[in-house]
Structure formats: structure tokens, C-alpha cells
Design an enzyme around this catalytic site. Structure first.
Site, PDB file in Angstrom:
ATOM      1  N   ASP A   8       0.848  -1.180   0.000  1.00  0.00           N
ATOM      2  CA  ASP A   8       0.000   0.000   0.000  1.00  0.00           C
ATOM      3  C   ASP A   8       0.886   1.233   0.000  1.00  0.00           C
ATOM      4  OD1 ASP A   8      -2.002  -1.842   0.262  1.00  0.00           O
ATOM      5  OD2 ASP A   8      -2.682  -1.188   2.237  1.00  0.00           O
ATOM      6  N   ASP A 129     -15.538  -3.736   0.358  1.00  0.00           N
ATOM      7  CA  ASP A 129     -14.958  -3.442   1.667  1.00  0.00           C
ATOM      8  C   ASP A 129     -16.100  -3.199   2.640  1.00  0.00           C
ATOM      9  OD1 ASP A 129     -12.498  -3.436   0.289  1.00  0.00           O
ATOM     10  OD2 ASP A 129     -12.759  -1.320  -0.203  1.00  0.00           O
TER      11      ASP A 129
END
Length: 245
Positions: A8, A129
């Protein structure tokens, strides 16, 4: 099952978050390229990358980093974060990204997802998500009342064949995958799509759990950086010959 080690990116750096909270960003590696090359040397074929700045600002921010990895490593790059338009999808896929993840627009503008799938097929995935089973968007900053399974079914009708499911409450916590929600999603969509588990992976046992559910893939992030999971071992464990049921 494929194993996707994760990088990330926030402010150009390799970080991990705790439960998606941007204020908890912790730098976990000095070099994204050295890290990606290390994953390849360990046997990974795919890498999961996220533009955290892009997710928050709703547009690509760190594109050069992701394209650099796609160009200069043998890894196939799966990329999410800040991808909100067909132009961005086309740009990434034409420049070497193997698969893009559409998250927020799946919730807010499903028409774009349908058009992207019609054009690019299995190079499009949808990121679901969820927190307490409800879908979140915009870098997980916006909550909704949409059930994660309901969204998956809608996306299947739009032609989506691959989902990345993240339990936000598990992400970055090393507390184990949410086997209950993953199993429910797999049962609800059985045979219609590929499911990639994300969030909470801690030890090799989580890899076994996901493999035995018949999932398509598992993303490993903080567990690799903290040393609670060995990437080579995870890749070996994910192979069909290790299936026990």
C-alpha cells in the site's frame, strides 16, 4: 489458490494501516521496488497494490510507482485506489497493470463497472470493503447501508467475475480472516465468481482456511512485514496438493 503479497502506498511510501485508519499509517519498507522484487524472488506471481492517497482523493496519485513495478518486475500487478473513471481504467491497463479494482464506483456508479467489464472482462475486479457486513467507500471513510452480499450479487449481474472482499474491522490487525463472512459470500455466489480474501491474515492457518473454502486468492500484507507469515510457505500451502478435503 493464488497468494497476493501487498504493498500500500501513501505519500510515496510503503505503509500499512490499522482498520483502514489513515492516521495509523506505519511505514513498513524503505523501497517499494526492493520489496516487490523480494516478493517475486519468493515465488509470487501477483502483487496487490493500493493507492491510498488516490482512494482518499478519488483520483490516481501514485501511478508512477505502480507502473514502475509492472514494468520492472515479473509480477502481475492488481491495483486499486482512486480508480473512478473508464479513462483511468484504460490508462492503467494499457500501460501494464494486469487487473484494476473498482471499489467506490461499484457502490456509487455501477454503470461504469458494467461498461468496464464489457470492455476489459476479467481484468476488472470489484473491491467489496465492509464493516459489520455493510459496504464502505471513498477510502473506507463513507459508510453505507448496503449489504456486502447484495452488492456482490448486483455486480455479478453486471458481469463481474472477481471480487476482493475486505473486512475493514480485520484489516491490518493480524487477528485472522473473517471466515464466517467469506464463507457466506462464497456460498451466496458459488460458481459465479472468484473471491480474493483480504484483511486479518496472520499465520499459515489463515491460508489453509481460505484454501479449504475454495477461494481464488488471499492477500497478505502486515503478516509478511511483521514476520508472522512466510511468503514462500504461504505460496506452497496454497497449492492444490495441500487440499485436505
Amino acid at each position: 489458490m493464488i497468494i497476493l503479497p501487498a504493498i500500500d502506498i501513501k505519500d510515496g511510501k510503503c505503509v500499512r494501516l490499522w482498520k483502514g485508519d489513515f492516521q495509523t499509517a506505519e511505514q513498513v519498507a524503505e523501497s517499494y521496488m526492493d520489496t516487490a522484487q523480494g516478493f517475486a524472488e519468493a515465488g509470487a506471481q501477483w502483487i496487490h497494490m493500493v493507492d491510498l492517497d488516490g482512494a482518499k482523493s478519488a483520483q490516481p496519485v501514485n501511478a508512477d510507482i505502480f507502473l514502475d513495478v509492472a514494468k520492472h518486475t515479473p509480477l502481475k500487478v492488481e491495483l486499486g485506489g482512486g480508480i473512478r473513471s473508464l479513462d483511468t481504467v484504460e490508462s492503467y491497463l494499457s500501460e501494464g497493470i494486469s487487473r484494476v479494482i473498482l471499489g467506490s464506483i461499484a457502490l456509487k456508479n455501477p454503470r461504469i463497472v458494467k461498461e468496464a467489464v464489457a470492455e476489459y472482462g476479467d481484468r476488472i475486479a470489484v473491491g467489496i470493503d465492509a464493516k459489520n457486513g455493510k459496504v464502505a467507500a471513498e477510502g473506507w471513510l463513507d459508510a453505507s447501508d448496503v449489504d456486502y452480499i447484495a452488492l456482490a450479487r448486483e455486480m455479478i449481474r453486471a458481469g463481474v467475475g472477481t471480487f476482493i472482499f475486505t473486512d475493514i474491522s480485520k484489516d491490518g490487525t493480524l487477528s485472522g480472516v473473517n471466515a464466517e463472512q467469506l464463507s457466506a459470500l462464497a456460498d451466496a455466489t458459488r460458481g459465479q465468481c472468484n473471491i480474493i480474501a483480504s484483511g486479518g491474515v496472520h499465520t499459515i492457518e489463515d491460508i489453509r482456511i481460505c484454501r479449504e473454502m475454495g477461494l481464488y486468492g488471499t492477500i497478505c500484507g502486515k503478516s509478511l512485514y511483521k514476520g508472522t507469515l512466510d511468503l514462500r510457505e504461504a505460496i506452497a500451502e496454497a497449492q492444490p496438493e495441500n487440499q485436505t478435503n
